[in-house]
Scaffold this motif. Sequence first.
Motif, PDB file in Angstrom:
ATOM      1  N   ALA A 118      83.451  16.349 -26.983  1.00  0.00           N
ATOM      2  CA  ALA A 118      83.017  14.995 -26.631  1.00  0.00           C
ATOM      3  C   ALA A 118      84.164  14.234 -25.968  1.00  0.00           C
ATOM      4  O   ALA A 118      84.830  13.419 -26.601  1.00  0.00           O
ATOM      5  CB  ALA A 118      82.544  14.274 -27.899  1.00  0.00           C
ATOM      6  N   LEU A 119      84.425  14.529 -24.746  1.00  0.00           N
ATOM      7  CA  LEU A 119      85.435  13.800 -23.980  1.00  0.00           C
ATOM      8  C   LEU A 119      84.728  13.025 -22.880  1.00  0.00           C
ATOM      9  O   LEU A 119      83.663  13.440 -22.417  1.00  0.00           O
ATOM     10  CB  LEU A 119      86.439  14.778 -23.351  1.00  0.00           C
ATOM     11  N   THR A 120      85.303  11.966 -22.428  1.00  0.00           N
ATOM     12  CA  THR A 120      84.699  11.188 -21.346  1.00  0.00           C
ATOM     13  C   THR A 120      85.695  11.071 -20.199  1.00  0.00           C
ATOM     14  O   THR A 120      86.813  10.600 -20.393  1.00  0.00           O
ATOM     15  CB  THR A 120      84.327   9.763 -21.839  1.00  0.00           C
ATOM     16  N   PRO A 121      85.291  11.508 -19.001  1.00  0.00           N
ATOM     17  CA  PRO A 121      86.174  11.327 -17.852  1.00  0.00           C
ATOM     18  C   PRO A 121      86.331   9.838 -17.545  1.00  0.00           C
ATOM     19  O   PRO A 121      85.360   9.079 -17.653  1.00  0.00           O
ATOM     20  CB  PRO A 121      85.451  12.042 -16.717  1.00  0.00           C
ATOM     21  N   VAL A 122      87.482   9.463 -17.185  1.00  0.00           N
ATOM     22  CA  VAL A 122      87.750   8.039 -16.914  1.00  0.00           C
ATOM     23  C   VAL A 122      88.140   7.866 -15.452  1.00  0.00           C
ATOM     24  O   VAL A 122      88.925   8.660 -14.910  1.00  0.00           O
ATOM     25  CB  VAL A 122      88.888   7.490 -17.827  1.00  0.00           C
ATOM     26  N   GLY A 123      87.567   6.817 -14.854  1.00  0.00           N
ATOM     27  CA  GLY A 123      87.972   6.414 -13.503  1.00  0.00           C
ATOM     28  C   GLY A 123      87.633   7.394 -12.413  1.00  0.00           C
ATOM     29  O   GLY A 123      88.278   7.436 -11.375  1.00  0.00           O
ATOM     30  N   ARG A 162      97.334  24.534 -22.345  1.00  0.00           N
ATOM     31  CA  ARG A 162      97.642  23.771 -21.137  1.00  0.00           C
ATOM     32  C   ARG A 162      96.566  22.730 -20.842  1.00  0.00           C
ATOM     33  O   ARG A 162      95.387  22.949 -21.126  1.00  0.00           O
ATOM     34  CB  ARG A 162      97.749  24.710 -19.927  1.00  0.00           C
ATOM     35  N   GLN A 163      96.993  21.636 -20.213  1.00  0.00           N
ATOM     36  CA  GLN A 163      96.068  20.547 -19.870  1.00  0.00           C
ATOM     37  C   GLN A 163      95.443  20.840 -18.498  1.00  0.00           C
ATOM     38  O   GLN A 163      95.741  20.141 -17.526  1.00  0.00           O
ATOM     39  CB  GLN A 163      96.836  19.210 -19.820  1.00  0.00           C
ATOM     40  N   VAL A 164      94.661  21.878 -18.430  1.00  0.00           N
ATOM     41  CA  VAL A 164      94.043  22.253 -17.145  1.00  0.00           C
ATOM     42  C   VAL A 164      92.527  22.291 -17.297  1.00  0.00           C
ATOM     43  O   VAL A 164      92.006  22.361 -18.409  1.00  0.00           O
ATOM     44  CB  VAL A 164      94.553  23.628 -16.647  1.00  0.00           C
ATOM     45  N   CYS A 165      91.835  22.274 -16.172  1.00  0.00           N
ATOM     46  CA  CYS A 165      90.367  22.369 -16.221  1.00  0.00           C
ATOM     47  C   CYS A 165      89.801  23.046 -14.972  1.00  0.00           C
ATOM     48  O   CYS A 165      90.455  23.070 -13.931  1.00  0.00           O
ATOM     49  CB  CYS A 165      89.744  20.994 -16.419  1.00  0.00           C
ATOM     50  N   VAL A 166      88.614  23.572 -15.156  1.00  0.00           N
ATOM     51  CA  VAL A 166      87.854  24.140 -14.031  1.00  0.00           C
ATOM     52  C   VAL A 166      86.590  23.298 -13.929  1.00  0.00           C
ATOM     53  O   VAL A 166      85.918  23.060 -14.943  1.00  0.00           O
ATOM     54  CB  VAL A 166      87.510  25.628 -14.286  1.00  0.00           C
ATOM     55  N   ILE A 167      86.256  22.837 -12.712  1.00  0.00           N
ATOM     56  CA  ILE A 167      85.105  21.924 -12.606  1.00  0.00           C
ATOM     57  C   ILE A 167      83.981  22.569 -11.775  1.00  0.00           C
ATOM     58  O   ILE A 167      84.226  23.455 -10.960  1.00  0.00           O
ATOM     59  CB  ILE A 167      85.498  20.545 -11.999  1.00  0.00           C
ATOM     60  N   ASP A 184      89.424  13.930  -4.567  1.00  0.00           N
ATOM     61  CA  ASP A 184      89.947  13.950  -5.941  1.00  0.00           C
ATOM     62  C   ASP A 184      89.458  15.171  -6.731  1.00  0.00           C
ATOM     63  O   ASP A 184      89.927  15.419  -7.841  1.00  0.00           O
ATOM     64  CB  ASP A 184      89.512  12.685  -6.693  1.00  0.00           C
ATOM     65  N   GLY A 185      88.493  15.874  -6.146  1.00  0.00           N
ATOM     66  CA  GLY A 185      87.910  17.009  -6.862  1.00  0.00           C
ATOM     67  C   GLY A 185      88.478  18.339  -6.412  1.00  0.00           C
ATOM     68  O   GLY A 185      87.855  19.372  -6.625  1.00  0.00           O
ATOM     69  N   ARG A 186      89.608  18.300  -5.755  1.00  0.00           N
ATOM     70  CA  ARG A 186      90.174  19.569  -5.261  1.00  0.00           C
ATOM     71  C   ARG A 186      91.157  20.169  -6.274  1.00  0.00           C
ATOM     72  O   ARG A 186      91.630  19.470  -7.169  1.00  0.00           O
ATOM     73  CB  ARG A 186      90.883  19.332  -3.936  1.00  0.00           C
ATOM     74  N   VAL A 187      91.477  21.433  -6.054  1.00  0.00           N
ATOM     75  CA  VAL A 187      92.432  22.135  -6.922  1.00  0.00           C
ATOM     76  C   VAL A 187      93.793  21.430  -6.832  1.00  0.00           C
ATOM     77  O   VAL A 187      94.238  21.081  -5.726  1.00  0.00           O
ATOM     78  CB  VAL A 187      92.561  23.622  -6.506  1.00  0.00           C
ATOM     79  N   GLY A 188      94.373  21.192  -7.994  1.00  0.00           N
ATOM     80  CA  GLY A 188      95.684  20.539  -8.024  1.00  0.00           C
ATOM     81  C   GLY A 188      95.603  19.061  -8.358  1.00  0.00           C
ATOM     82  O   GLY A 188      96.592  18.445  -8.759  1.00  0.00           O
ATOM     83  N   LYS A 189      94.399  18.468  -8.192  1.00  0.00           N
ATOM     84  CA  LYS A 189      94.228  17.041  -8.502  1.00  0.00           C
ATOM     85  C   LYS A 189      94.086  16.862 -10.015  1.00  0.00           C
ATOM     86  O   LYS A 189      93.805  17.811 -10.751  1.00  0.00           O
ATOM     87  CB  LYS A 189      92.978  16.501  -7.797  1.00  0.00           C
ATOM     88  N   LEU A 190      94.232  15.633 -10.451  1.00  0.00           N
ATOM     89  CA  LEU A 190      94.174  15.352 -11.890  1.00  0.00           C
ATOM     90  C   LEU A 190      92.881  14.617 -12.246  1.00  0.00           C
ATOM     91  O   LEU A 190      92.385  13.798 -11.478  1.00  0.00           O
ATOM     92  CB  LEU A 190      95.369  14.485 -12.296  1.00  0.00           C
ATOM     93  N   ILE A 191      92.342  14.963 -13.407  1.00  0.00           N
ATOM     94  CA  ILE A 191      91.193  14.210 -13.935  1.00  0.00           C
ATOM     95  C   ILE A 191      91.600  13.670 -15.294  1.00  0.00           C
ATOM     96  O   ILE A 191      92.156  14.411 -16.115  1.00  0.00           O
ATOM     97  CB  ILE A 191      89.950  15.108 -14.102  1.00  0.00           C
ATOM     98  N   ARG A 192      91.282  12.407 -15.509  1.00  0.00           N
ATOM     99  CA  ARG A 192      91.612  11.840 -16.813  1.00  0.00           C
ATOM    100  C   ARG A 192      90.381  11.908 -17.706  1.00  0.00           C
ATOM    101  O   ARG A 192      89.285  11.488 -17.315  1.00  0.00           O
ATOM    102  CB  ARG A 192      92.068  10.383 -16.639  1.00  0.00           C
ATOM    103  N   MET A 193      90.597  12.483 -18.902  1.00  0.00           N
ATOM    104  CA  MET A 193      89.506  12.496 -19.888  1.00  0.00           C
ATOM    105  C   MET A 193      90.058  11.912 -21.171  1.00  0.00           C
ATOM    106  O   MET A 193      91.073  12.418 -21.687  1.00  0.00           O
ATOM    107  CB  MET A 193      88.997  13.918 -20.085  1.00  0.00           C
ATOM    108  N   ASP A 217      92.306  10.008 -23.177  1.00  0.00           N
ATOM    109  CA  ASP A 217      93.658   9.524 -22.886  1.00  0.00           C
ATOM    110  C   ASP A 217      94.555  10.620 -22.317  1.00  0.00           C
ATOM    111  O   ASP A 217      95.768  10.499 -22.334  1.00  0.00           O
ATOM    112  CB  ASP A 217      94.278   8.915 -24.161  1.00  0.00           C
ATOM    113  N   ARG A 218      93.958  11.698 -21.833  1.00  0.00           N
ATOM    114  CA  ARG A 218      94.778  12.798 -21.340  1.00  0.00           C
ATOM    115  C   ARG A 218      94.445  13.127 -19.889  1.00  0.00           C
ATOM    116  O   ARG A 218      93.295  12.959 -19.464  1.00  0.00           O
ATOM    117  CB  ARG A 218      94.561  14.050 -22.192  1.00  0.00           C
ATOM    118  N   LEU A 219      95.433  13.653 -19.191  1.00  0.00           N
ATOM    119  CA  LEU A 219      95.237  14.067 -17.797  1.00  0.00           C
ATOM    120  C   LEU A 219      95.152  15.594 -17.725  1.00  0.00           C
ATOM    121  O   LEU A 219      95.964  16.292 -18.335  1.00  0.00           O
ATOM    122  CB  LEU A 219      96.400  13.567 -16.923  1.00  0.00           C
TER     123      LEU A 219
END
Lengths: 220, 415
Positions: free
Chosen positions: B111-116, B155-160, B171-180, B182-184
């Motif tokens: 249960a995480l929520t992407p922010v911004g 690691r703080q990584v993700c696959v979308i 912002d949705g490319r490889v290498g970009k950051l997503i905040r969920m 309080d974490r990036l």
Amino acid sequence: MLLEFKRVFKSYQIGKNKIPVLQDLDLFVNEGEFVSIMGTSGSGKSTLLHILGGLDTPDEGTYRFNARDMLSLSDEERSWIRGHWLGFVFQTFNLLSELDVVGNVSLPFTYRKTKPEKIASHVEHAIDRVGLLHRKGHRPFELSGGEMQRVAIARALAVNPKMILADEPTGNLDSRNSEHILDLFRELHQTGTSIILVSHDEKVAAVSERILQMEDGCLQ
Amino acid sequence: MMPQVLSFIITAYHSLLIHKLRSLLSVLGVVCGVMAVMIMISTGEGAKKEVLGRIEQMGLTNIYVNDKLLSEELQKRAEKKRSYGLSLYDVEYLRSLSPMIVSVGAVQKVALTPVGTGINIIPSIFKCTANYGELLGLDVRRGRFINVQDSLNNRQVCVIGGLMSERLGSDGRVGKLIRMDDRLYTIIGVLRKVDKKPVKTAKVTNQNFNDTIFLPLNIPHNLTKFGTSIAQHSMLSSIVVEVANRENVEPAARLINRAMEYNHQGVLDYDVIVPLELLDQALAAQNIFNLVLTVIAAVSLLVGGIGIMNIMLATVTERKREIGIRRAVGATRKDIAFQFLAESSLLTMCGGTIGIAGGFISVFVIENLAGWPIEITVVSVVIPFVLACVTGVFFGYYPAVQAAKMDPIKTLRAE
């Protein structure tokens, strides 16, 4: 001898009664002969003609046509003979209303193995012989009674038959048209076609070279 | 023979044209029958393809152990028996269960929520093991899927998913950051976008992962069944077990069932789903569907055929005189029979053609309005058409024989 009909008997069962139609009937016709069979209504003329045409079979007797024993033949063989050696002309013309003159005259070729180009020339020639080339695209309801009978004669002629069987061919025609049709029969006879014509009318029968009287199923 | 057949067909065509309306009405039954058969085959084939595709996507050598929600009462009972739903211990236990088992993966909904992000997609966010992508055959379009190092090092990584990436734009490319929360998280991979909508059936849920975010699932070492951390590492959504080959699926499924029963103290807070079994069930269901289809087709064509027979019998009676004339000019009984058989066959062939055209329109409408999956194959066109032709011959046979049997003299005298 084209046709030999010996000691032929035929009767119909109507209810419990057996009604004799042909009784011990003999008939011989030579090639190229024109024979008329006269008789009153119900004397058995049409039955005789149907047996001669292979549409019906007698109860007893023998029937040879063009050296074939007609009574021992199968339905297919008798149909072949009707389609190749015989031509029918009926009192009521019996044309198919949905077909034009060419279609009606071509009808016998539906059941023969003839090349389409030959069919066209045979049909054209037959229509020409009855003098109806100018009406070949017309359908029966667009023709007069005399013309319809000429189409029927052309249909009989188209297959170049050995014998034409005509059942009261002028029965439904006025005297002028009857005369035309009888002239046509005379011409056919002169060109060597054998004809057996059935009629109750003496004037019609007189067109032939031999007249036979039919009475109570016997030929006199 | 050929010109004769052609002449029969032409004659049949002309005589049908004479009574256009009657011919059309008589053939309506066949039209409806053919349409029904075509629609049913097309929808049947479509549904079959859809189900098979979905099941195959799940992997025929995979076995799924899915989390099952329990009622409050059952949950309490389960907790008494120290069963907390699917746990990482189950994953480890199943991994060492048998040599038949090649690989075990797990996925946990978080249960995480992407922010911004600025997009109106609420993504499904899963933590998964490194082998999950391979087990489900996920297609990574850019970058890579989560690997073992990501999991081990937390690691703080993700696959979308493909749609997420598309909506996020640059912002949705490889290498970009997503905040969920309080974490990036760094995007390390993007999945290929799948155009098909996810379809749900009773047991199988097919996800296209277009709007999904995968994070690494960390599996701590030295897990024990009754260890203190068990509850924390529980509540997995699903465990995927891959076996060596199809032959191993059934024995492995039995083994997994026994192992899970033992692990969970008989508490049924999980479902074991075997896609191969689902495939068999789907095929069995398809067979029943086919049987129903055959019955419906047979009934509709029977009704259509009776209509044809009725009209042909009337035609034969009406055209007695024509039969006589044809017999007089040399037609055999067989010729007459063929003539009428050609007519009934032509009639049903026309009906078949109209039915096929109607079928095409109907399946198009069904596909677009009802959204049913449709599959038009050669079979779905040929079978109804052949059935229509067979109906014509079968139901035209009796009237044709009646016509052939007629006495030529009686027919010549007919009015």
